[in-house]
Structures are given as C-alpha cells and as structure tokens.
Design a protein around this motif. Structure first.
Motif, PDB file in Angstrom:
ATOM      1  N   GLU A 110      95.165  54.454  58.202  1.00 46.05           N
ATOM      2  CA  GLU A 110      95.648  53.065  58.154  1.00 46.05           C
ATOM      3  C   GLU A 110      96.166  52.637  59.522  1.00 46.05           C
ATOM      4  O   GLU A 110      96.352  51.458  59.780  1.00 46.05           O
ATOM      5  CB  GLU A 110      96.829  52.946  57.172  1.00 46.05           C
ATOM      6  N   GLY A 111      96.448  53.597  60.376  1.00 49.70           N
ATOM      7  CA  GLY A 111      97.084  53.288  61.650  1.00 49.70           C
ATOM      8  C   GLY A 111      96.163  53.499  62.820  1.00 49.70           C
ATOM      9  O   GLY A 111      95.204  52.754  63.025  1.00 49.70           O
ATOM     10  N   ALA A 114      92.414  53.595  61.967  1.00 48.11           N
ATOM     11  CA  ALA A 114      91.854  52.585  61.071  1.00 48.11           C
ATOM     12  C   ALA A 114      90.429  52.246  61.507  1.00 48.11           C
ATOM     13  O   ALA A 114      90.152  52.108  62.705  1.00 48.11           O
ATOM     14  CB  ALA A 114      92.724  51.332  61.095  1.00 48.11           C
ATOM     15  N   ASN A 115      89.533  52.165  60.532  1.00 51.09           N
ATOM     16  CA  ASN A 115      88.126  51.843  60.803  1.00 51.09           C
ATOM     17  C   ASN A 115      87.416  52.885  61.668  1.00 51.09           C
ATOM     18  O   ASN A 115      86.430  52.571  62.339  1.00 51.09           O
ATOM     19  CB  ASN A 115      87.976  50.473  61.461  1.00 51.09           C
ATOM     20  N   GLU A 157     107.033  55.164  67.609  1.00 54.24           N
ATOM     21  CA  GLU A 157     105.660  54.685  67.774  1.00 54.24           C
ATOM     22  C   GLU A 157     105.034  55.400  68.971  1.00 54.24           C
ATOM     23  O   GLU A 157     104.542  54.778  69.906  1.00 54.24           O
ATOM     24  CB  GLU A 157     105.646  53.165  67.944  1.00 54.24           C
ATOM     25  N   GLN A 175      87.917  50.698  69.401  1.00 56.66           N
ATOM     26  CA  GLN A 175      88.591  50.471  68.112  1.00 56.66           C
ATOM     27  C   GLN A 175      89.963  51.146  68.111  1.00 56.66           C
ATOM     28  O   GLN A 175      90.951  50.575  67.661  1.00 56.66           O
ATOM     29  CB  GLN A 175      87.711  51.037  66.973  1.00 56.66           C
ATOM     30  N   GLU A 178      92.317  49.191  70.148  1.00 57.35           N
ATOM     31  CA  GLU A 178      92.678  47.986  69.394  1.00 57.35           C
ATOM     32  C   GLU A 178      93.700  48.330  68.307  1.00 57.35           C
ATOM     33  O   GLU A 178      94.696  47.623  68.127  1.00 57.35           O
ATOM     34  CB  GLU A 178      91.413  47.368  68.771  1.00 57.35           C
ATOM     35  N   ASN A 179      93.474  49.450  67.595  1.00 59.66           N
ATOM     36  CA  ASN A 179      94.421  49.865  66.550  1.00 59.66           C
ATOM     37  C   ASN A 179      95.808  50.067  67.142  1.00 59.66           C
ATOM     38  O   ASN A 179      96.810  49.611  66.592  1.00 59.66           O
ATOM     39  CB  ASN A 179      93.962  51.174  65.894  1.00 59.66           C
ATOM     40  N   ILE A 182      96.959  46.332  69.118  1.00 56.35           N
ATOM     41  CA  ILE A 182      97.095  45.106  68.323  1.00 56.35           C
ATOM     42  C   ILE A 182      97.806  45.402  66.999  1.00 56.35           C
ATOM     43  O   ILE A 182      98.773  44.740  66.647  1.00 56.35           O
ATOM     44  CB  ILE A 182      95.722  44.432  68.115  1.00 56.35           C
ATOM     45  N   HIS A 183      97.345  46.444  66.286  1.00 56.45           N
ATOM     46  CA  HIS A 183      97.901  46.675  64.952  1.00 56.45           C
ATOM     47  C   HIS A 183      99.232  47.430  64.985  1.00 56.45           C
ATOM     48  O   HIS A 183     100.131  47.114  64.234  1.00 56.45           O
ATOM     49  CB  HIS A 183      96.861  47.360  64.060  1.00 56.45           C
ATOM     50  N   ILE A 184      99.334  48.423  65.854  1.00 57.06           N
ATOM     51  CA  ILE A 184     100.585  49.195  65.886  1.00 57.06           C
ATOM     52  C   ILE A 184     101.636  48.518  66.777  1.00 57.06           C
ATOM     53  O   ILE A 184     102.759  48.289  66.368  1.00 57.06           O
ATOM     54  CB  ILE A 184     100.312  50.644  66.354  1.00 57.06           C
ATOM     55  N   GLY A 186     101.469  45.460  68.108  1.00 55.01           N
ATOM     56  CA  GLY A 186     101.597  44.017  67.895  1.00 55.01           C
ATOM     57  C   GLY A 186     101.409  43.183  69.162  1.00 55.01           C
ATOM     58  O   GLY A 186     101.957  42.082  69.291  1.00 55.01           O
TER      59      GLY A 186
END
Ligand code: XMP
Length: 506
Positions: A110-111, A114-115, A157, A175, A178-179, A182-184, A186
């Motif tokens: 999920e972190g 992800a993907n 983190e 990817q 990006e994870n 952007i996702h972790i 922000g």
C-alpha cells in the motif's frame, strides 16, 4: 521541493531527472553541505556512492535534522548508511551483485511498493550488503541474493532500498519514486513547464526592473530559450547579439537571424567572419584554434555589448548540469565540460549575470521552449560546437575549406532529414580531413579531399556510439557529396565509439 544529498554516485543526476519527470522540483546538494534552512524541503533522498560505508573516509554527515523529521529515502549507499550508523550492520557480501534482479516478498504493497508487483525487475550495483537492519527496521523486500533489498524504519517515514530506482533497467523505479514522494511524503507535483515559465518571468521582471540586458545568441536551444524567457519578462530591454564567426553551417547565419527576428527578438547580427578567419590563419593546433575563436568572440561581443548604452546585465544560457557542485570521491562523478559557447565573462565588462535556466536539465529546457511556442525544429536541433566547423576542418583553416565543408555538411544533414533519420541521431556532422587521395572522374585522375561523416547516439555527449545508418542512405549521401562538391573525391563513415574516440575529431 525535494532535497537530494549527493554521495558521489554516477547516478545522482539521474535521480534528479526522474524526480523532475514527476513534475516535482528537486535540488542536488553535496552530502557535506546540507542546507541550513530545511523548511522548504518536503522530502530527502540520499544517493549512492562509489565508496563503502565501512571505509575509514566514508561520508558520514549528521542527519539529525532530517532523519525522523522529514520523509527520507536512502538509495544504495544511502540505504547502507541508514543501516550501518543506526544499529544495523553492513558487511562485505559473498556475491557482488551487479545488474538485474527480481524483487520478492513485497510487504509494503500500500505504501512504497504500491502498484509494483512481486517479481518486478530492479537494477543492483553494490558489493556490500545490509547484513542486519537498523533499530526499528522492518524488511519490505528481498531479491534472490539480497535479503534486505528494501526496508523501512517503524514509526518514521524513513525508507531504504538497495537497488537503484533511477536507472532505466529498474522497471518500476519511477513508480517507486512517485509512491515515496507523492503518496508517502505528500509532495505536490506542480513543477510543470507552464509553472516554470510563469514564476521565472515574474522573477526576472522583479530582478531586472527597468535595466537593460545583453545576451549572446548561438542559434542553439539554451540561448534561444533563455532569450525568449527574458523577452517575455522585459521585452525590448533585452538586446541580443548573434555573431557570425564564419564557421557556422551553410546559410545558418541568415536563416537563424531571420528566425530570431520572426520571434520578435531585438537581435543584432554581426558578421565577423573575416576577423575570425584572420585570427585562425596559420593555426592548425586544435586548442590554439579554440583559443583564437574564444578570444575573437569576446572582443566582438564586447565591442557590440558596450555600444549599447546603459546595459547592466549579461544573460547566459547556463543549465543545471554546469552548476551542480559535484562530490569528488575518485575525481568528480560528473566531468563538467570545459568548453562553452560564450567563452566567459571578460573582467572589464562589469556586468551582473542573469541565468534563467540554471536550475534546468536539457530536456526541461526543451519542454519550457515548447511551452513558449518555440518551433520544434529549432528545439530538436543537434548540438553544434561553439568553434563550429573550425574543429571539423583538421589542421589549418581557409575560406575555401570552410565552404567545401559547408556544402558536404549540408548534403549530409538535409539527407538525414529527408530520410527521417535526423531525430534518431543525437549529433551528426562532417569532417574535412587533411589528406588528399587519388580518384578517377571520367578519364581524369584526381587528387582531392577526403571527408568523414559522423553520426552518434548519446544522451549527454559524455559517452556516445556511432549510429548504424542504412547503407542505402550512406550510398546516396556519398554519391551526392562526390558528384556535387568540387574538391572531394572520397567519403568515409566513422564507426568509432566514445570512449575511446571523441565525437569531434579535434
Ligand atoms: P567531444 O568531441 O569532446 O564532444 O566528444 C562532446 C560534445 O561537445 C561538443 N564540443 C564542443 N562544444 N566547444 C563547444 O561548445 C568546443 O570546443 C567543443 N568541443 C566539442 C561536441 O560537439 C559534442 O557535442
């Protein structure tokens, strides 16, 4: 804004380019010069390094203001660093792992992962291995040979990966970045060419006010994009100078000058061909030729610049790879090119310098140019050396040799365009060799010049390989050259890579 701390890896600039491709702004700083004010940084990435964390002189910066406070990703050396100095253990590994590997046991689906599917290909380049995770470490992924290929630190983190997400062969590297970003972390993906144009134009307006700026155009991408940005900011306060050194491609001086005028630039063309040729007379040593051209350029440019009253700024098309401060481990990881189109600022011109592209990579300069509507043909132009045809005419230069080479080069380049090969080649040109060879034309024996054609693939000119151009194309081009250019009776094609050869012959 992302901070990349450089530990001297050859891949550090690639990390920055991948981050920028995600439309995220980032800066590279040497590990021993961490910026004091970290408030603008939303995440930090630690690069790889050619050294071992176990070495006596290993880089050992104080990360106390970063680790646990900002989202942090350690790559290769960075991952080993975070382990070794935080309660883990890095040991020499039995198997040196270079090249491809496949990820197994992905835990953070999920972190960080992800993907990214189990089995995803990653690129490794290390000889030490993380034998024990640091305090609070949780393993996230392994490969066949590396148990701790990725881990994170609990309640922080802080992430670490042994492989290189920045290289092309790590299939999901972008990817993963990006994870993380952007996702972790922000971080906002707001670094776009349009945003760059807006903020830069506003900043240039503010900085320059009502003052006047002078800029030397070369016909190349960087100086053109710099000029258009400045033009948007200050309009007619920008005075451009385009010098014809007599060593440009066929028709280039008039074509490019016309194109610049069409863009609304306030540009003065200066045809100084004769001055350059005079200065070159009798010189055959490549470095002497370069120096003579550099010196005359400065003289001509200075004459023109000082004839414009009230100029206070000199604008230059310097780009990011020229200004990144490199960490030298075994010599600098990036060899900064010593040759520049604008031979530098003469002391007696006490102008302030403005460099609107100094934070951009070359591909970003092109994207910014496209955003401002600059013709794609101009933006896609091959690099062309500042000293021009002078370093493609081996030995001494004469006006006649220049004109022969201009014709040959023109046939070659137009041929590449016609055959749709121009954009597949990074740089192409012709060399006029200092030998004559025997030939026959009709019943006549000839004794004329040999030219060499050179076309290379590259990304930055540091390394290059010759291009496998179709035989039919080479055949047609050779025929055209020998039939149409008087004084040439032989054409050869250069099949040397760089290294050990260079792109230019001088
Ligand atoms: P080499 O020949 O060193 O070329 O493999 C690498 C890249 O640099 C360009 N080059 C120059 N550019 N002034 C320049 O502005 C120079 O003196 C010069 N020498 C080489 C070359 O065209 C290639 O793109």
């Amino acid at each position: 804004n992302v901070l990349i701390l450089d530990f001297g890896s050859q891949y550090t600039q690639l990390i920055a380019r991948r981050v920028r491709e995600l439309n995220i702004y980032c800066e590279i700083h040497p590990y021993h010069k961490i910026p004091e004010d970290l408030s603008s940084f939303k995440a930090v990435i630690l690069s790889g390094s050619p050294l071992s964390v176990r070495a006596e002189d290993a880089a050992h910066p104080d990360l106390s203001e970063i680790k646990g406070k900002l989202p942090l990703l350690g790559v290769c050396y960075g991952a080993q660093y975070l382990a070794h100095f935080n309660g883990g253990n890095v040991a020499p590994s039995d198997i040196r792992e270079y090249g491809r590997a496949k990820l197994t046991m992905i835990k953070d689906a999920e972190g960080l992962f992800a993907n990214i599917a189990e089995g995803s290909q990653v690129w490794m380049s290390h000889s030490d291995t993380i034998a024990a995770l640091p305090t609070g470490g949780v393993r996230l992924a392994s490969t066949a040979d590396v148990m701790n290929a990725a881990y994170r630190i609990e309640d922080e983190e802080t992430y670490a990966i042994q492989f290189h997400p920045e290289v092309y062969h790590t299939t999901d590297g972008k990817q993963l970045l990006e994870n993380f970003l952007i996702h972790i972390a922000g971080v906002e993906a707001s670094w776009t060419p349009a945003a760059f144009v807006d903020t830069t134009v506003a900043a240039l307006k503010e900085q320059i006010g009502n003052e006047k700026v002078v800029l030397g155009l070369s016909g190349g991408v960087d100086s053109t994009v710099a000029a258009i940005l400045l033009h948007k900011a200050i309009g007619k306060q920008l005075h451009c100078i385009f010098v014809n050194n007599g060593l440009l491609r066929k028709n280039e001086y008039s074509d490019v000058l016309l194109q610049y005028k069409g863009m609304g630039l306030n540009v003065k063309g200066v045809d100084a061909s004769a001055r350059f040729l005079d200065a070159l007379a009798g010189k055959s040593d490549p470095e002497e030729k370069r120096k003579a051209i550099g010196r005359v350029f400065i003289e001509v440019f200075d004459d023109e610049a000082t004839s414009i009253t009230g100029v206070t700024y000199l604008a230059q098309g310097t780009i990011y790879p020229d200004v990144i401060e490199s960490v030298s481990v075994n010599g600098p990881s990036v060899t900064i090119k010593s040759h520049h189109n604008v031979g530098g600022l003469p002391d007696f011109m006490k102008l302030k310098v403005v460099e609107p592209l100094r934070m951009l990579f070359k591909d970003e300069v092109r994207r910014v140019g496209a955003e401002m509507g600059i013709d794609s043909k101009l933006l896609g132009r091959h690099p062309f050396p500042g000293p021009g045809l002078a370093i493609r005419i081996l030995g001494a230069i004469t006006a006649e040799k220049v004109s022969i080479l201009q014709e040959v080069d023109h046939i070659f380049i137009e041929g590449l365009r016609k055959w749709n090969l121009y954009d597949k080649v990074w740089q192409a040109g012709a060399m006029l060799l200092p030998v004559n060879s025997v030939g026959v034309m009709g019943d006549e024996r000839t004794y004329e010049k040999v030219v060499a054609l050179r076309a290379v693939e590259s990304t930055d000119g540091m390394t290059a390989d010759w291009v496998n151009l179709p035989y039919e194309f080479l055949q047609e081009t050779s025929n055209h050259i020998i039939n149409r250019v008087k004084g040439v009776n032989r054409v050869v094609y250069d099949i040397s890579s760089k290294p050990p050869a260079t792109i230019e012959w001088e």
